[in-house]
Design an enzyme around this catalytic site. Structure first.
Site, PDB file in Angstrom:
ATOM      1  N   VAL A 297     -79.023 134.380 -23.032  1.00 35.64           N
ATOM      2  CA  VAL A 297     -78.940 133.046 -23.744  1.00 35.64           C
ATOM      3  C   VAL A 297     -79.250 131.909 -22.746  1.00 35.64           C
ATOM      4  CG1 VAL A 297     -77.591 131.546 -25.117  1.00 35.64           C
ATOM      5  CG2 VAL A 297     -77.428 133.997 -25.446  1.00 35.64           C
ATOM      6  N   GLU A 302     -81.479 126.409 -25.047  1.00 31.16           N
ATOM      7  CA  GLU A 302     -80.797 126.272 -26.559  1.00 31.16           C
ATOM      8  C   GLU A 302     -81.012 124.440 -27.139  1.00 31.16           C
ATOM      9  OE1 GLU A 302     -78.247 129.143 -24.660  1.00 31.16           O
ATOM     10  OE2 GLU A 302     -79.290 127.327 -23.894  1.00 31.16           O
ATOM     11  N   ASP A 344    -113.171 105.425 -40.419  1.00 28.48           N
ATOM     12  CA  ASP A 344    -114.083 104.832 -41.557  1.00 28.48           C
ATOM     13  C   ASP A 344    -114.226 103.390 -41.254  1.00 28.48           C
ATOM     14  OD1 ASP A 344    -115.157 104.980 -44.051  1.00 28.48           O
ATOM     15  OD2 ASP A 344    -113.490 104.045 -44.949  1.00 28.48           O
TER      16      ASP A 344
END
Length: 903
Positions: A297, A302, A344
């Site tokens: 872990v 984490e 555009d």
């Protein structure tokens, strides 16, 4: 037909099979739909067709439901690993470890869910589609019905201001001009006729058709509905948008890539530690399993999902404060990686509002943007007479409502009125002196308009229109001496002058006048040519500055529009996309020359990559253009506001729609909506995206450096037979609490101010480069050495008990992590004044973590759970001295990097 066909049958769902209706004459069109233009459909026929073809509605893309947003929060390899670790912890009876990991998962999920759900609700508010009514002929009379009830064959009646509810073949048109910008990108209204056209006529040139989603600018019309719902051009573009595949954002790709590497690393570490513990030292199986689990872990950051989520959520909040509504968290970071912005023209780079720009006459001229233009009008006889004609020969109005102008009518005529008002010539005042007696409305075939005005017993005739059309009916020309005959050579010179001005992007209108004895005289003969008025849809304020910043940051800004090449090039020059008229870097390309991404050759690729203006581009060609650049490995952003932009907005890595002028189709597929339509907001988003990625990178480096240090320290201690410097729950305590807060503070760091000075990072660059991994390994090894040294010195030099010595190593690692935060500054900054020391979140995180560490040692319940012991002043001096070594080493490295950087 005895039975209704299934809804998926194209020909029976929304209209007869596909047909080039612009190439069919009016009689054939009416016969095809079995309808008479005088009476329209019967009620029974209309109901039958409504059942057969369905309502005249487009399919609206559904917003993501809350449960899907919730599930998406778990779609990460890091989350999978943490979930597996929690399950394993619960399975082996390690409840504290299991609950600690579970808390991380729940916090990350809650933050991500709330942020994106609020964004989805905000986007839904922008997508409200209102039903509107329209007039049709049915049963021989005119009726007003809901637009959704129109069926193929209906005779639809329209006038100025109406929205076109379906695709119509014109059968009647009087002075008709239509705003087609939402569909074609054309910036000015298009004149419409009823003539039959060639089958291969381009969409933008089909002037005998009206298309759903456009609007009537001027005149009246009647048309037969030839397509409804999804079979309209608007529906076709919407379907194209739905079929365009979205892309995974760069941050998602990089975090998933990092997660996969960490998964492999985690499994490898757990196996190695278990093997070392069992085979070499024969330690207790329970302790070895617990330690292997804890280290597995520990290898996973984490806090990474939380840090990434909160950093992006804060970016979303900051963007909302700057009028940019972000649909997904990762879209903010994606802008930071953008290398090409396809913009555009109409409504994005320009104001989508015509303005009088220049007046050119045979005797003088005036540029309205120049200082003192209004004062100079009195000295410019030719300019004044041109402007008088433009104001008098005009069907628009500048109505005032609540103290503000509320213009109505054709945009070019509104611009003439506004220009006249700015220069002191108002239509109402001119009409008091010359009352209007007759109006010859604009005729598309003649390309001219005329008005007659009473003037001292005669009639003053004011004429405006297309330059070539007006010059053809002029026999005189204004001069300094009054008037002179207009010969063919002079006429040709003015045609060429008009062509030159049109090349500057101006929309030209020619002005002429004459005197007549009767108001029934022919308005279009023996006229006196006065000059030309040039109008322009001007660039938006600050857009040039925004584009300059993008280009300085290595981001290419390219114009993609459905408008004419000359107009596009002029605007591109005005906003800084390209240089002056003779700039060799100015390369324009027509949409038809782009080609398909599947069969494009190298030569055409090179031409496309060199182009920076793409004109007369269809929706399919916009989509192809985005695909071609993405195939090259570019991160592409696409801005737009029209229906024709929707497919490319969806396909682009980040689609940016305009909130004010944008159509619903564009907003539905966009990743971000600019509520103020400001191009400079994109620059702010790009800057924020770069800040976010840099902050997340710092957080990852911080977490991995300290986590690898834990792994190295414990693995070496197991191999050497020393006491474990960290117990399993101590590792989780550090990772879940004292790691997350500093990492989160780094993730919320402010901008340094120089983010836009560097080019975009490579699309192939991972979250951590080789240089970052080298730093992580080096600093982690140094921190591990400091932790083990503190453990051994506490044991052999200070003579502490094993629990006290482990407490020393535990706190050495914890404080080493906190101080190491300051070593992650930018090498460009100084030691004392940098983005870390100026970050208030960092100081708050350090203060909180110090309190948590003190609680871990001196709070009895927590101390008992973590198996720590209170310490005297000598152990504290030892651990603080050892913990500051990595910081000093880090600052030395940063100073070396700072002085090695090129100026």
């Amino acid at each position: 037909m005895s039975e209704i066909e299934p809804m998926d049958s194209k020909s029976e769902r929304n209209g007869p099979e596909e047909h080039n209706w612009h190439a069919a004459d009016i009689g054939d069109t009416l016969a095809e739909f079995d309808v008479r233009k005088e009476s329209g459909l019967t009620d029974d026929e209309a109901q039958d067709r409504l059942k057969r073809y369905g309502p005249n509605q487009l399919r609206v893309a559904e917003s993501r439901p809350w449960w899907r947003i919730l599930l998406e929060q778990f779609h990460s390899i890091v989350i999978y690993l943490l979930g597996g670790a929690a399950v394993l912890a619960f399975a082996t009876g390690r409840l504290p470890e299991g609950f600690a990991v579970l808390a991380v998962l729940l916090v990350n999920t809650a933050i991500g869910f709330v942020s994106e759900w609020k964004a989805v609700r905000s986007m839904a508010a922008l997508r409200r589609l209102g039903e509107h009514m329209t007039r049709v002929r049915r049963e021989g009379s005119e009726r007003e019905i809901a637009a959704s009830d129109i069926v193929p064959g209906d005779i639809v009646l329209l006038e100025a201001g109406d929205l076109v509810p379906a695709d119509l073949r014109l059968i009647e048109a009087e002075h008709l001009r239509v705003n087609e910008a939402p569909l074609t990108g054309e910036s000015v209204p298009v004149s419409k006729l009823t003539d039959t056209l060639a089958a291969d006529t381009d969409l933008a040139d089909r002037n005998n058709m009206l298309y759903k989603g456009t609007s009537i600018a001027d005149g009246t019309a009647a048309g037969a509905a030839v397509a409804t719902g999804s079979e309209t051009e608007l529906g076709r573009v919407s379907a194209l948008a739905e079929s365009a595949e979205g892309t995974v954002t760069p941050l998602q790709q990089r975090l998933d890539q990092l997660g996969r590497r960490l998964a492999i690393l985690t499994i490898f570490i757990a196996i190695v530690v278990a093997a070392v513990g069992f085979l070499l030292r024969e330690q207790q199986a329970a302790l070895v399993i617990e330690t292997a689990l804890a280290l597995g872990v520990a290898a996973i950051p984490e806090g990474l999902p939380i840090v990434a989520t909160i950093a992006l959520a804060r970016g979303m909040y900051l963007m909302a404060a700057r009028n940019a509504l972000v649909n997904q968290l990762t879209a903010v970071e994606t802008l930071g990686a953008t290398r090409v912005i396809f913009s555009d023209k109409t409504g994005t780079l320009t104001e989508n509002r015509m303005r009088l720009q220049k007046i050119v006459t045979p005797i003088d001229e005036l540029v309205l943007e120049e200082p003192g233009a209004g004062e100079a009008l009195a000295d410019k006889e030719g300019v004044r007479r041109v402007l008088e004609v433009g104001v008098l020969c005009n069907g628009a109005s500048l109505e005032e409502q609540q103290g503000e102008d509320n213009p109505r009518g054709d945009p070019t005529e509104v611009a003439l009125l506004a220009g006249g008002k700015d220069l002191g010539l108002e239509r109402e005042s001119l009409l008091e002196d010359r009352p209007e007696a007759r109006v010859e409305q604009f005729e598309p075939r003649l390309k001219k308009m005329a008005t007659f005005h009473q003037d001292e017993g005669q009639y003053y005739v004011a004429v405006k229109g297309a330059p070539d059309a007006v010059l053809d009916v002029c026999s005189e020309i204004l001069t300094n001496k009054g008037t002179e005959p207009l010969d063919d050579e002079t006429r040709q010179q003015w045609v060429e002058r008009a062509s030159q001005l049109a090349g500057e992007g101006l929309r030209l209108l020619a002005m002429a006048e004459k005197r007549a004895d009767t108001k029934d005289a022919d308005p279009y003969e023996d006229l006196c040519f006065l000059g030309l008025a040039g109008l322009l849809d001007p660039p938006r304020e600050k857009v040039k500055e925004a584009i300059d910043i993008c280009q300085a940051a290595g981001i290419r800004v390219e114009m993609v529009t459905g408008d004419q090449a000359e107009t596009a090039t002029a605007i591109a020059r005005a906003v800084g996309i390209v240089g002056g008229k003779d700039d060799p870097e100015t390369v324009s390309m027509l949409g038809r020359d782009i080609g398909s991404p599947d069969d494009i050759d190298e030569d055409r690729q090179d031409k496309i990559y060199r182009a920076n203006i793409f004109a007369r581009v269809s929706p399919e060609q916009k989509l192809d253009l985005v695909t071609i650049y993405q195939n090259r490995g570019e991160i592409v952003a696409m801005t737009g506001d029209g229906v024709n932009d929707a497919p490319a907005l969806k396909k682009a890595d980040i689609g940016i729609a305009m909130g004010k002028r944008g159509t619903e189709a564009a907003k539905q597929v966009a990743d971000m909506v600019l509520k103020d339509d400001a191009f400079e907001t994109i620059v702010a988003a790009v800057r924020q995206g770069r800040v976010i990625f840099g902050n997340i990178r710092k957080s990852v480096v911080f977490m991995l450096t300290t986590n690898v240090a834990e792994v190295l320290a414990v693995t070496i201690a197991i191999g050497a037979g020393w006491p474990l410097p960290l117990l399993p729950l101590q590792i989780l305590y550090l990772n879940v609490l004292t790691d997350v807060f500093p990492a989160l503070a780094l993730g919320l760091g402010p901008a340094s101010g120089n983010e836009m000075e560097d080019p975009p990072r490579s699309p192939r660059e991972s979250v951590l480069t080789r240089a970052h991994w080298t730093e992580i390994t080096g600093f982690a090894a140094l921190l591990a050495v400091c932790v083990l040294s503190a453990l051994l010195l506490a044991d052999h030099w200070l003579g502490l008990t094993e629990r006290e010595a482990v407490t020393v190593s535990f706190l050495t690692l914890a404080f080493g992590k906190l101080w190491f935060t300051f070593a992650l500054r930018n090498p460009k900054s100084s030691i004392l004044l940098n983005e870390i020391t100026r970050n208030p979140w960092v100081w708050g995180a350090l203060a909180l973590c110090i309190v948590l560490l003190a609680a871990a040692v001196y709070l009895p319940v927590l101390s008992g759970l973590l198996q720590t012991r209170p310490l005297g002043w000598q152990p504290w001096l030892l651990l603080l001295a050892m913990s500051v070594i990595p910081l000093l080493a880090g600052q030395i490295v940063r100073e070396i990097q700072r002085h090695r950087r090129p100026e």
